[in-house]
Design a protein around this motif. Structure first.
Motif, PDB file in Angstrom:
ATOM      1  N   ALA A   1       0.863  -1.019  -0.126  1.00 44.52           N
ATOM      2  CA  ALA A   1       0.018   0.084   0.026  1.00 44.52           C
ATOM      3  C   ALA A   1       0.933   1.280   0.076  1.00 44.52           C
ATOM      4  O   ALA A   1       2.159   1.057   0.562  1.00 44.52           O
ATOM      5  CB  ALA A   1      -0.882   0.010   1.042  1.00 44.52           C
ATOM      6  N   LYS A   2       0.454   2.324  -0.461  1.00 42.83           N
ATOM      7  CA  LYS A   2       1.053   3.528  -0.541  1.00 42.83           C
ATOM      8  C   LYS A   2       0.057   4.648   0.066  1.00 42.83           C
ATOM      9  O   LYS A   2      -1.080   4.659  -0.295  1.00 42.83           O
ATOM     10  CB  LYS A   2       1.343   4.103  -2.128  1.00 42.83           C
ATOM     11  N   ILE A   3       0.747   5.494   0.933  1.00 43.30           N
ATOM     12  CA  ILE A   3      -0.179   6.521   1.591  1.00 43.30           C
ATOM     13  C   ILE A   3       0.850   7.924   0.917  1.00 43.30           C
ATOM     14  O   ILE A   3       1.891   7.998   1.319  1.00 43.30           O
ATOM     15  CB  ILE A   3      -0.332   6.605   2.902  1.00 43.30           C
ATOM     16  N   GLU A   4       0.179   8.642   0.155  1.00 44.80           N
ATOM     17  CA  GLU A   4       0.658   9.854  -0.669  1.00 44.80           C
ATOM     18  C   GLU A   4      -0.173  11.285  -0.073  1.00 44.80           C
ATOM     19  O   GLU A   4      -1.263  11.088   0.240  1.00 44.80           O
ATOM     20  CB  GLU A   4       0.542   9.887  -1.933  1.00 44.80           C
ATOM     21  N   ALA A   5       0.645  12.219   0.024  1.00 45.58           N
ATOM     22  CA  ALA A   5       0.029  13.613   0.287  1.00 45.58           C
ATOM     23  C   ALA A   5      -0.177  14.310  -1.142  1.00 45.58           C
ATOM     24  O   ALA A   5       1.077  14.317  -1.816  1.00 45.58           O
ATOM     25  CB  ALA A   5       1.209  14.164   1.198  1.00 45.58           C
TER      26      ALA A   5
ATOM     27  N   SER B   1      -8.901  -2.582   2.351  1.00 47.45           N
ATOM     28  CA  SER B   1      -9.595  -2.133   3.262  1.00 47.45           C
ATOM     29  C   SER B   1      -8.609  -1.334   4.370  1.00 47.45           C
ATOM     30  O   SER B   1      -9.087  -0.221   4.913  1.00 47.45           O
ATOM     31  CB  SER B   1     -10.149  -3.140   4.194  1.00 47.45           C
ATOM     32  N   VAL B   2      -7.492  -1.687   4.476  1.00 47.05           N
ATOM     33  CA  VAL B   2      -6.361  -0.933   5.259  1.00 47.05           C
ATOM     34  C   VAL B   2      -6.012   0.455   4.941  1.00 47.05           C
ATOM     35  O   VAL B   2      -6.124   1.306   5.612  1.00 47.05           O
ATOM     36  CB  VAL B   2      -5.118  -1.901   5.784  1.00 47.05           C
ATOM     37  N   THR B   3      -5.994   0.557   3.522  1.00 43.39           N
ATOM     38  CA  THR B   3      -5.744   1.707   2.777  1.00 43.39           C
ATOM     39  C   THR B   3      -6.870   2.779   2.967  1.00 43.39           C
ATOM     40  O   THR B   3      -6.747   3.858   3.274  1.00 43.39           O
ATOM     41  CB  THR B   3      -5.157   1.369   1.326  1.00 43.39           C
ATOM     42  N   ARG B   4      -7.968   2.101   2.699  1.00 46.37           N
ATOM     43  CA  ARG B   4      -8.997   3.078   2.790  1.00 46.37           C
ATOM     44  C   ARG B   4      -9.410   3.688   4.182  1.00 46.37           C
ATOM     45  O   ARG B   4      -9.915   4.781   4.455  1.00 46.37           O
ATOM     46  CB  ARG B   4     -10.385   2.351   2.413  1.00 46.37           C
ATOM     47  N   SER B   5      -8.876   2.642   5.264  1.00 50.73           N
ATOM     48  CA  SER B   5      -9.230   3.249   6.545  1.00 50.73           C
ATOM     49  C   SER B   5      -8.319   4.340   6.730  1.00 50.73           C
ATOM     50  O   SER B   5      -8.552   5.263   7.516  1.00 50.73           O
ATOM     51  CB  SER B   5      -9.084   1.925   7.414  1.00 50.73           C
TER      52      SER B   5
ATOM     53  N   GLU C   1      -8.920   8.470   7.855  1.00 55.29           N
ATOM     54  CA  GLU C   1      -8.308   8.739   9.234  1.00 55.29           C
ATOM     55  C   GLU C   1      -7.728  10.011   9.025  1.00 55.29           C
ATOM     56  O   GLU C   1      -7.686  11.048   9.632  1.00 55.29           O
ATOM     57  CB  GLU C   1      -7.631   7.775   9.840  1.00 55.29           C
ATOM     58  N   LEU C   2      -6.938   9.920   7.924  1.00 59.88           N
ATOM     59  CA  LEU C   2      -6.075  11.205   7.624  1.00 59.88           C
ATOM     60  C   LEU C   2      -6.587  12.425   7.079  1.00 59.88           C
ATOM     61  O   LEU C   2      -6.017  13.538   7.446  1.00 59.88           O
ATOM     62  CB  LEU C   2      -4.750  10.638   6.827  1.00 59.88           C
ATOM     63  N   GLY C   3      -7.661  12.176   6.173  1.00 61.19           N
ATOM     64  CA  GLY C   3      -8.162  13.396   5.709  1.00 61.19           C
ATOM     65  C   GLY C   3      -8.098  13.521   4.303  1.00 61.19           C
ATOM     66  O   GLY C   3      -7.273  12.614   3.525  1.00 61.19           O
TER      67      GLY C   3
ATOM     68  N   ASN D   1      -6.517  15.458   2.239  1.00 63.94           N
ATOM     69  CA  ASN D   1      -5.285  16.017   1.701  1.00 63.94           C
ATOM     70  C   ASN D   1      -4.254  14.797   1.517  1.00 63.94           C
ATOM     71  O   ASN D   1      -3.330  14.895   0.902  1.00 63.94           O
ATOM     72  CB  ASN D   1      -4.691  16.793   2.794  1.00 63.94           C
ATOM     73  N   TYR D   2      -4.994  13.660   1.768  1.00 61.66           N
ATOM     74  CA  TYR D   2      -3.936  12.192   1.559  1.00 61.66           C
ATOM     75  C   TYR D   2      -4.825  11.268   0.540  1.00 61.66           C
ATOM     76  O   TYR D   2      -6.030  11.381   0.480  1.00 61.66           O
ATOM     77  CB  TYR D   2      -3.732  11.426   2.746  1.00 61.66           C
ATOM     78  N   ARG D   3      -4.196  10.695  -0.231  1.00 62.04           N
ATOM     79  CA  ARG D   3      -4.532   9.618  -0.996  1.00 62.04           C
ATOM     80  C   ARG D   3      -3.917   8.158  -0.762  1.00 62.04           C
ATOM     81  O   ARG D   3      -2.749   8.290  -0.556  1.00 62.04           O
ATOM     82  CB  ARG D   3      -4.768   9.971  -2.457  1.00 62.04           C
ATOM     83  N   GLY D   4      -4.613   7.116  -1.261  1.00 63.29           N
ATOM     84  CA  GLY D   4      -3.995   6.001  -1.064  1.00 63.29           C
ATOM     85  C   GLY D   4      -4.111   5.026  -2.205  1.00 63.29           C
ATOM     86  O   GLY D   4      -5.134   5.163  -3.024  1.00 63.29           O
ATOM     87  N   SER D   5      -3.317   4.196  -2.477  1.00 64.23           N
ATOM     88  CA  SER D   5      -3.413   2.864  -3.434  1.00 64.23           C
ATOM     89  C   SER D   5      -2.849   1.640  -2.947  1.00 64.23           C
ATOM     90  O   SER D   5      -1.942   1.735  -1.913  1.00 64.23           O
ATOM     91  CB  SER D   5      -2.953   3.346  -4.823  1.00 64.23           C
TER      92      SER D   5
END
Length: 413
Positions: free
Chosen positions: A66-70, A235-239, A243-245, A247-251
Protein backbone atom coordinates in the motif's frame (compact mmCIF):
# COMPACT_ATOMS: atom_id res chain seq x y z
CA UNK A 1 -17.50 -66.20 3.77
CA UNK A 2 -20.31 -64.48 1.87
CA UNK A 3 -19.61 -61.28 3.80
CA UNK A 4 -16.14 -61.13 2.25
CA UNK A 5 -17.34 -62.27 -1.16
CA UNK A 6 -17.31 -58.85 -2.86
CA UNK A 7 -13.69 -58.20 -1.87
CA UNK A 8 -12.40 -61.69 -2.62
CA UNK A 9 -14.06 -62.05 -6.01
CA UNK A 10 -13.68 -58.39 -7.02
CA UNK A 11 -9.93 -58.39 -6.38
CA UNK A 12 -9.62 -61.78 -8.10
CA UNK A 13 -11.25 -60.36 -11.22
CA UNK A 14 -8.68 -57.54 -11.20
CA UNK A 15 -5.73 -59.95 -11.01
CA UNK A 16 -7.08 -62.66 -13.32
CA UNK A 17 -6.07 -62.84 -16.97
CA UNK A 18 -9.22 -62.49 -19.03
CA UNK A 19 -10.12 -64.51 -22.07
CA UNK A 20 -11.18 -61.29 -23.77
CA UNK A 21 -8.01 -59.28 -24.30
CA UNK A 22 -10.01 -56.27 -25.41
CA UNK A 23 -11.48 -55.99 -21.91
CA UNK A 24 -7.98 -56.09 -20.45
CA UNK A 25 -6.89 -53.37 -22.87
CA UNK A 26 -9.81 -51.11 -21.92
CA UNK A 27 -9.10 -51.73 -18.23
CA UNK A 28 -5.44 -50.83 -18.70
CA UNK A 29 -6.42 -47.72 -20.68
CA UNK A 30 -8.71 -46.59 -17.87
CA UNK A 31 -5.95 -47.11 -15.34
CA UNK A 32 -3.39 -45.22 -17.43
CA UNK A 33 -5.87 -42.42 -18.10
CA UNK A 34 -6.49 -41.94 -14.40
CA UNK A 35 -2.78 -42.10 -13.69
CA UNK A 36 -1.87 -39.47 -16.30
CA UNK A 37 -4.83 -37.24 -15.45
CA UNK A 38 -4.04 -37.20 -11.74
CA UNK A 39 -0.29 -36.74 -12.31
CA UNK A 40 -0.72 -33.89 -14.79
CA UNK A 41 -3.31 -32.17 -12.61
CA UNK A 42 -1.01 -32.30 -9.58
CA UNK A 43 1.91 -31.02 -11.67
CA UNK A 44 -0.03 -28.17 -13.30
CA UNK A 45 -1.60 -26.99 -10.04
CA UNK A 46 1.84 -27.08 -8.40
CA UNK A 47 3.25 -24.91 -11.18
CA UNK A 48 0.32 -22.49 -10.88
CA UNK A 49 0.89 -22.40 -7.12
CA UNK A 50 4.53 -21.64 -7.87
CA UNK A 51 3.58 -18.71 -10.08
CA UNK A 52 1.24 -17.46 -7.38
CA UNK A 53 3.97 -17.75 -4.74
CA UNK A 54 6.52 -16.00 -6.94
CA UNK A 55 4.06 -13.20 -7.56
CA UNK A 56 3.60 -12.72 -3.84
CA UNK A 57 7.25 -13.00 -2.80
CA UNK A 58 9.11 -11.46 -5.72
CA UNK A 59 6.79 -8.98 -7.40
CA UNK A 60 4.89 -7.99 -4.28
CA UNK A 61 8.11 -8.12 -2.29
CA UNK A 62 9.35 -5.22 -4.40
CA UNK A 63 6.01 -3.52 -5.01
CA UNK A 64 4.51 -1.92 -1.89
CA UNK A 65 1.38 -3.50 -0.48
CA UNK A 66 0.00 0.00 0.00
CA UNK A 67 1.05 3.62 -0.54
CA UNK A 68 -0.10 6.67 1.38
CA UNK A 69 0.64 9.92 -0.46
CA UNK A 70 0.10 13.58 0.35
CA UNK A 71 -1.26 15.79 -2.41
CA UNK A 72 1.34 18.53 -1.92
CA UNK A 73 4.14 16.33 -0.65
CA UNK A 74 4.76 14.92 2.81
CA UNK A 75 7.28 16.74 5.00
CA UNK A 76 6.96 15.08 8.40
CA UNK A 77 7.12 11.58 6.98
CA UNK A 78 8.95 10.07 9.97
CA UNK A 79 6.11 10.99 12.30
CA UNK A 80 3.53 9.55 9.92
CA UNK A 81 5.53 6.35 9.35
CA UNK A 82 5.94 5.69 13.07
CA UNK A 83 2.23 6.37 13.56
CA UNK A 84 1.17 3.99 10.80
CA UNK A 85 3.39 1.17 12.02
CA UNK A 86 1.44 1.22 15.27
CA UNK A 87 -1.73 0.30 13.38
CA UNK A 88 -3.06 -3.22 13.24
CA UNK A 89 -1.98 -5.15 10.11
CA UNK A 90 0.85 -2.70 9.28
CA UNK A 91 4.29 -4.26 9.86
CA UNK A 92 6.55 -1.75 8.13
CA UNK A 93 6.70 1.73 6.60
CA UNK A 94 9.27 3.61 4.55
CA UNK A 95 9.36 6.94 2.66
CA UNK A 96 9.68 7.17 -1.09
CA UNK A 97 9.94 9.52 -4.02
CA UNK A 98 8.76 8.16 -7.35
CA UNK A 99 10.16 9.58 -10.57
CA UNK A 100 9.67 8.33 -14.10
CA UNK A 101 12.60 8.90 -16.39
CA UNK A 102 15.09 7.46 -18.82
CA UNK A 103 18.65 6.28 -18.29
CA UNK A 104 21.15 7.00 -21.05
CA UNK A 105 24.55 5.45 -21.53
CA UNK A 106 26.69 5.29 -24.66
CA UNK A 107 23.76 5.82 -27.01
CA UNK A 108 21.57 3.29 -25.21
CA UNK A 109 18.35 4.53 -23.65
CA UNK A 110 16.09 2.64 -21.25
CA UNK A 111 12.88 3.80 -19.59
CA UNK A 112 12.94 3.47 -15.82
CA UNK A 113 10.97 4.07 -12.65
CA UNK A 114 13.47 5.65 -10.28
CA UNK A 115 12.72 5.58 -6.56
CA UNK A 116 14.25 7.68 -3.87
CA UNK A 117 14.54 5.52 -0.76
CA UNK A 118 16.08 5.67 2.68
CA UNK A 119 18.41 2.65 3.09
CA UNK A 120 17.76 2.45 6.84
CA UNK A 121 14.00 2.14 6.32
CA UNK A 122 13.73 0.23 3.06
CA UNK A 123 14.12 -3.28 4.50
CA UNK A 124 10.79 -2.83 6.27
CA UNK A 125 8.85 -2.76 2.99
CA UNK A 126 11.05 -4.36 0.33
CA UNK A 127 13.14 -7.48 -0.32
CA UNK A 128 15.66 -5.63 -2.50
CA UNK A 129 18.36 -5.83 0.18
CA UNK A 130 18.14 -9.64 0.05
CA UNK A 131 18.68 -9.77 -3.71
CA UNK A 132 21.74 -7.61 -4.25
CA UNK A 133 24.16 -9.19 -6.72
CA UNK A 134 26.76 -6.45 -6.29
CA UNK A 135 27.06 -3.61 -3.85
CA UNK A 136 24.72 -2.83 -0.99
CA UNK A 137 21.91 -0.42 -0.21
CA UNK A 138 24.17 1.20 2.38
CA UNK A 139 26.27 2.48 -0.55
CA UNK A 140 23.48 4.94 -1.28
CA UNK A 141 24.98 7.93 0.53
CA UNK A 142 23.43 11.42 0.32
CA UNK A 143 25.31 13.72 -2.02
CA UNK A 144 27.29 10.97 -3.78
CA UNK A 145 24.58 10.41 -6.39
CA UNK A 146 24.83 6.65 -6.39
CA UNK A 147 22.16 4.43 -7.93
CA UNK A 148 21.22 0.76 -7.71
CA UNK A 149 19.97 -0.83 -10.94
CA UNK A 150 18.09 -3.99 -11.78
CA UNK A 151 20.24 -6.65 -13.43
CA UNK A 152 18.35 -6.58 -16.76
CA UNK A 153 18.38 -2.80 -16.83
CA UNK A 154 22.15 -2.76 -16.21
CA UNK A 155 22.66 -5.38 -18.92
CA UNK A 156 20.54 -3.45 -21.42
CA UNK A 157 22.54 -0.30 -20.71
CA UNK A 158 25.83 -2.19 -20.78
CA UNK A 159 26.96 -0.87 -17.40
CA UNK A 160 28.38 -2.31 -14.21
CA UNK A 161 29.30 -1.14 -10.75
CA UNK A 162 31.41 2.00 -10.99
CA UNK A 163 30.06 3.14 -14.35
CA UNK A 164 28.19 6.41 -14.72
CA UNK A 165 24.75 6.79 -16.25
CA UNK A 166 22.61 9.81 -16.99
CA UNK A 167 19.04 10.05 -15.73
CA UNK A 168 16.69 12.27 -17.73
CA UNK A 169 13.39 13.19 -16.09
CA UNK A 170 10.35 14.65 -17.91
CA UNK A 171 10.66 18.08 -16.31
CA UNK A 172 12.17 21.09 -18.00
CA UNK A 173 14.97 23.25 -16.63
CA UNK A 174 15.05 26.83 -17.85
CA UNK A 175 18.58 28.11 -18.47
CA UNK A 176 20.01 31.18 -20.24
CA UNK A 177 20.63 28.88 -23.21
CA UNK A 178 17.00 27.78 -23.37
CA UNK A 179 14.75 25.06 -22.02
CA UNK A 180 16.38 21.67 -21.46
CA UNK A 181 15.18 18.41 -19.92
CA UNK A 182 16.37 17.93 -16.37
CA UNK A 183 19.17 15.38 -16.12
CA UNK A 184 21.72 14.15 -13.62
CA UNK A 185 24.73 11.86 -13.72
CA UNK A 186 24.64 8.90 -11.32
CA UNK A 187 27.29 6.34 -10.43
CA UNK A 188 26.17 2.70 -10.41
CA UNK A 189 26.92 1.44 -6.90
CA UNK A 190 24.93 -1.79 -6.92
CA UNK A 191 22.96 -4.28 -9.01
CA UNK A 192 20.02 -6.36 -7.79
CA UNK A 193 18.08 -9.26 -9.29
CA UNK A 194 14.74 -10.67 -8.18
CA UNK A 195 14.32 -12.75 -11.36
CA UNK A 196 11.30 -10.79 -12.54
CA UNK A 197 10.33 -8.07 -14.98
CA UNK A 198 11.10 -5.48 -12.32
CA UNK A 199 14.81 -6.09 -12.96
CA UNK A 200 14.38 -4.29 -16.27
CA UNK A 201 12.71 -1.07 -15.14
CA UNK A 202 13.55 -0.25 -11.51
CA UNK A 203 16.33 1.88 -10.06
CA UNK A 204 16.95 3.15 -6.53
CA UNK A 205 18.80 6.24 -5.34
CA UNK A 206 19.06 7.88 -1.96
CA UNK A 207 16.01 9.80 -0.80
CA UNK A 208 17.89 13.08 -0.36
CA UNK A 209 19.44 12.90 -3.84
CA UNK A 210 16.02 12.37 -5.40
CA UNK A 211 14.61 15.24 -3.32
CA UNK A 212 17.26 17.48 -4.81
CA UNK A 213 16.63 16.22 -8.34
CA UNK A 214 12.85 16.62 -8.00
CA UNK A 215 13.25 19.97 -6.18
CA UNK A 216 11.03 18.84 -3.34
CA UNK A 217 13.06 20.24 -0.46
CA UNK A 218 12.47 18.09 2.64
CA UNK A 219 9.22 16.59 1.32
CA UNK A 220 8.63 13.10 -0.04
CA UNK A 221 5.85 11.72 -2.22
CA UNK A 222 4.54 9.51 0.56
CA UNK A 223 5.03 6.41 2.66
CA UNK A 224 5.00 2.80 1.47
CA UNK A 225 3.50 0.16 3.75
CA UNK A 226 4.11 -3.54 4.32
CA UNK A 227 1.11 -5.50 5.65
CA UNK A 228 0.89 -8.85 7.38
CA UNK A 229 -1.73 -9.95 4.83
CA UNK A 230 -1.61 -8.47 1.34
CA UNK A 231 -5.27 -9.33 0.72
CA UNK A 232 -6.42 -6.75 3.27
CA UNK A 233 -4.45 -3.96 1.56
CA UNK A 234 -7.56 -2.34 0.09
CA UNK A 235 -9.49 -2.08 3.35
CA UNK A 236 -6.44 -0.99 5.36
CA UNK A 237 -5.59 1.71 2.81
CA UNK A 238 -9.13 3.09 2.80
CA UNK A 239 -9.22 3.13 6.58
CA UNK A 240 -5.94 5.06 6.80
CA UNK A 241 -6.96 7.62 4.17
CA UNK A 242 -10.31 8.19 5.84
CA UNK A 243 -8.53 8.77 9.13
CA UNK A 244 -5.86 11.12 7.74
CA UNK A 245 -8.25 13.34 5.80
CA UNK A 246 -8.83 14.70 2.28
CA UNK A 247 -5.23 15.88 1.76
CA UNK A 248 -4.08 12.28 1.54
CA UNK A 249 -4.70 9.58 -1.03
CA UNK A 250 -3.90 5.91 -1.03
CA UNK A 251 -3.41 3.01 -3.43
CA UNK A 252 -2.53 -0.64 -3.05
CA UNK A 253 -0.90 -3.43 -5.05
CA UNK A 254 -4.17 -4.42 -6.75
CA UNK A 255 -4.00 -1.25 -8.87
CA UNK A 256 -0.64 -2.20 -10.39
CA UNK A 257 -0.56 -6.01 -10.27
CA UNK A 258 -4.06 -7.10 -9.28
CA UNK A 259 -4.96 -8.12 -12.83
CA UNK A 260 -1.92 -10.40 -13.02
CA UNK A 261 -2.84 -12.11 -9.76
CA UNK A 262 -6.48 -12.52 -10.84
CA UNK A 263 -5.34 -13.94 -14.20
CA UNK A 264 -3.22 -16.57 -12.45
CA UNK A 265 -6.12 -17.54 -10.18
CA UNK A 266 -8.51 -17.76 -13.15
CA UNK A 267 -6.05 -19.84 -15.17
CA UNK A 268 -5.56 -22.16 -12.20
CA UNK A 269 -9.30 -22.74 -11.86
CA UNK A 270 -9.87 -23.25 -15.59
CA UNK A 271 -6.91 -25.61 -16.01
CA UNK A 272 -8.07 -27.60 -12.97
CA UNK A 273 -11.55 -27.86 -14.49
CA UNK A 274 -10.24 -29.00 -17.89
CA UNK A 275 -7.91 -31.59 -16.41
CA UNK A 276 -10.67 -32.84 -14.13
CA UNK A 277 -12.67 -33.52 -17.28
CA UNK A 278 -9.76 -35.65 -18.52
CA UNK A 279 -9.84 -37.60 -15.26
CA UNK A 280 -13.62 -37.97 -15.65
CA UNK A 281 -13.21 -39.40 -19.16
CA UNK A 282 -10.65 -41.89 -17.88
CA UNK A 283 -12.88 -42.78 -14.94
CA UNK A 284 -15.92 -43.34 -17.13
CA UNK A 285 -13.90 -45.72 -19.29
CA UNK A 286 -14.30 -47.98 -16.28
CA UNK A 287 -18.01 -48.11 -17.15
CA UNK A 288 -17.31 -49.78 -20.49
CA UNK A 289 -14.73 -52.05 -18.87
CA UNK A 290 -17.11 -53.28 -16.20
CA UNK A 291 -20.07 -53.61 -18.56
CA UNK A 292 -18.01 -55.97 -20.72
CA UNK A 293 -16.78 -57.83 -17.63
CA UNK A 294 -20.37 -58.27 -16.46
CA UNK A 295 -21.29 -59.68 -19.85
CA UNK A 296 -18.26 -61.97 -19.77
CA UNK A 297 -18.98 -63.16 -16.21
CA UNK A 298 -22.72 -63.79 -16.44
CA UNK A 299 -22.24 -67.51 -15.75
CA UNK A 300 -20.11 -66.75 -12.68
CA UNK A 301 -22.74 -64.32 -11.43
CA UNK A 302 -25.49 -66.92 -11.88
CA UNK A 303 -23.51 -69.54 -9.94
CA UNK A 304 -22.81 -67.11 -7.12
CA UNK A 305 -26.47 -66.24 -6.92
CA UNK A 306 -27.45 -69.94 -6.67
CA UNK A 307 -25.10 -70.52 -3.70
CA UNK A 308 -26.63 -67.64 -1.75
CA UNK A 309 -25.00 -64.41 -2.96
CA UNK A 310 -27.39 -61.47 -2.77
CA UNK A 311 -27.82 -58.81 -5.47
CA UNK A 312 -26.07 -56.42 -3.08
CA UNK A 313 -23.05 -58.74 -2.90
CA UNK A 314 -22.94 -58.99 -6.69
CA UNK A 315 -22.97 -55.20 -6.93
CA UNK A 316 -20.16 -55.10 -4.37
CA UNK A 317 -17.99 -57.40 -6.49
CA UNK A 318 -17.96 -55.05 -9.47
CA UNK A 319 -17.75 -51.92 -7.34
CA UNK A 320 -14.65 -53.40 -5.69
CA UNK A 321 -13.19 -54.32 -9.08
CA UNK A 322 -13.78 -50.82 -10.49
CA UNK A 323 -12.45 -49.11 -7.38
CA UNK A 324 -9.37 -51.35 -7.41
CA UNK A 325 -8.62 -50.26 -10.98
CA UNK A 326 -9.18 -46.65 -9.99
CA UNK A 327 -7.14 -46.79 -6.80
CA UNK A 328 -4.15 -48.30 -8.62
CA UNK A 329 -4.31 -45.59 -11.29
CA UNK A 330 -4.79 -42.82 -8.72
CA UNK A 331 -1.97 -44.09 -6.47
CA UNK A 332 0.53 -44.31 -9.34
CA UNK A 333 -0.66 -40.92 -10.64
CA UNK A 334 -0.21 -39.27 -7.24
CA UNK A 335 3.29 -40.71 -6.89
CA UNK A 336 4.27 -39.58 -10.38
CA UNK A 337 2.67 -36.16 -9.97
CA UNK A 338 4.32 -35.47 -6.62
CA UNK A 339 7.76 -36.50 -7.92
CA UNK A 340 7.34 -34.28 -10.99
CA UNK A 341 6.08 -31.37 -8.89
CA UNK A 342 9.20 -31.61 -6.71
CA UNK A 343 11.64 -31.91 -9.62
CA UNK A 344 10.09 -30.00 -12.55
CA UNK A 345 12.09 -26.83 -11.86
CA UNK A 346 15.41 -28.71 -11.92
CA UNK A 347 14.28 -30.75 -14.92
CA UNK A 348 13.37 -27.66 -16.94
CA UNK A 349 16.63 -26.00 -15.88
CA UNK A 350 18.57 -29.03 -17.12
CA UNK A 351 16.73 -29.00 -20.45
CA UNK A 352 17.42 -25.27 -20.88
CA UNK A 353 21.12 -25.60 -20.10
CA UNK A 354 21.58 -28.77 -22.17
CA UNK A 355 19.77 -27.66 -25.32
CA UNK A 356 20.35 -23.91 -25.01
CA UNK A 357 16.70 -22.95 -25.04
CA UNK A 358 14.66 -20.73 -22.75
CA UNK A 359 11.06 -21.56 -21.92
CA UNK A 360 10.33 -18.39 -19.95
CA UNK A 361 11.71 -15.06 -21.12
CA UNK A 362 11.71 -12.53 -18.28
CA UNK A 363 11.12 -9.85 -20.91
CA UNK A 364 7.75 -11.45 -21.68
CA UNK A 365 6.82 -13.19 -18.43
CA UNK A 366 7.27 -11.76 -14.94
CA UNK A 367 9.77 -14.50 -13.99
CA UNK A 368 12.57 -16.28 -15.85
CA UNK A 369 12.35 -19.79 -14.35
CA UNK A 370 9.53 -22.31 -13.93
CA UNK A 371 8.39 -22.38 -10.31
CA UNK A 372 6.60 -25.27 -8.62
CA UNK A 373 5.06 -25.40 -5.17
CA UNK A 374 3.23 -28.54 -4.06
CA UNK A 375 0.22 -28.05 -1.80
CA UNK A 376 -0.95 -31.23 -0.11
CA UNK A 377 -4.46 -29.81 0.08
CA UNK A 378 -4.53 -29.83 -3.74
CA UNK A 379 -3.35 -33.46 -3.77
CA UNK A 380 -6.10 -34.36 -1.32
CA UNK A 381 -8.79 -32.66 -3.41
CA UNK A 382 -7.54 -34.31 -6.60
CA UNK A 383 -7.53 -37.76 -4.99
CA UNK A 384 -11.04 -37.28 -3.59
CA UNK A 385 -12.36 -36.03 -6.93
CA UNK A 386 -10.78 -38.89 -8.88
CA UNK A 387 -11.97 -41.47 -6.35
CA UNK A 388 -15.49 -40.02 -6.41
CA UNK A 389 -15.64 -40.14 -10.21
CA UNK A 390 -14.34 -43.71 -10.17
CA UNK A 391 -16.97 -44.76 -7.65
CA UNK A 392 -19.75 -43.19 -9.72
CA UNK A 393 -18.44 -45.04 -12.77
CA UNK A 394 -18.89 -48.41 -11.06
CA UNK A 395 -22.55 -47.98 -10.09
CA UNK A 396 -24.25 -48.64 -13.41
CA UNK A 397 -22.26 -51.80 -14.34
CA UNK A 398 -22.69 -53.10 -10.77
CA UNK A 399 -26.43 -52.49 -10.99
CA UNK A 400 -26.52 -54.36 -14.32
CA UNK A 401 -24.69 -57.30 -12.71
CA UNK A 402 -27.14 -57.41 -9.79
CA UNK A 403 -30.07 -57.71 -12.25
CA UNK A 404 -28.70 -60.86 -13.91
CA UNK A 405 -31.22 -63.69 -13.44
CA UNK A 406 -29.55 -67.07 -12.70
CA UNK A 407 -32.31 -69.10 -14.38
CA UNK A 408 -31.98 -67.19 -17.67
CA UNK A 409 -28.23 -67.72 -17.74
CA UNK A 410 -27.98 -71.33 -16.56
CA UNK A 411 -30.77 -72.49 -18.88
CA UNK A 412 -28.32 -72.46 -21.77
CA UNK A 413 -25.21 -73.67 -19.91
Amino acid sequence: MLDRLPFLVGLRYVRAERRNHFISFISLTSMLGLMLGVAVLILVLSVMNGFDHELRTRILGMVPHAKIEARDGLVEWETLAERLVQRERVVGAAPFIEQQGMFSMGGRNEGVMAYGIHPDWEDQVSIIGQHMLEGDLSDLVPGEWNVVLGAMLARNLGVGVGDRVTLLVPEASITPAGVFPRLKRFTVSGIFSVGAELDANLAYAHLEDMQTLARMGDAVDGVRLELDDLFVAGSVTRSIVNELGPNYRGSDWTFSHGNLFQAIQMEKRMIALLLTVIIAVAAFNIVSTLVMVVTDKRADIAILRTIGATPRSIMGIFIVQGLAIGVIGIAVGVTLGVVLAWTISDLIGWVESTFGIQFLDAGVYFISDLPSRLHWADVRDIVLAAFGLTFLSTLYPAWRAARVQPADVLRYE
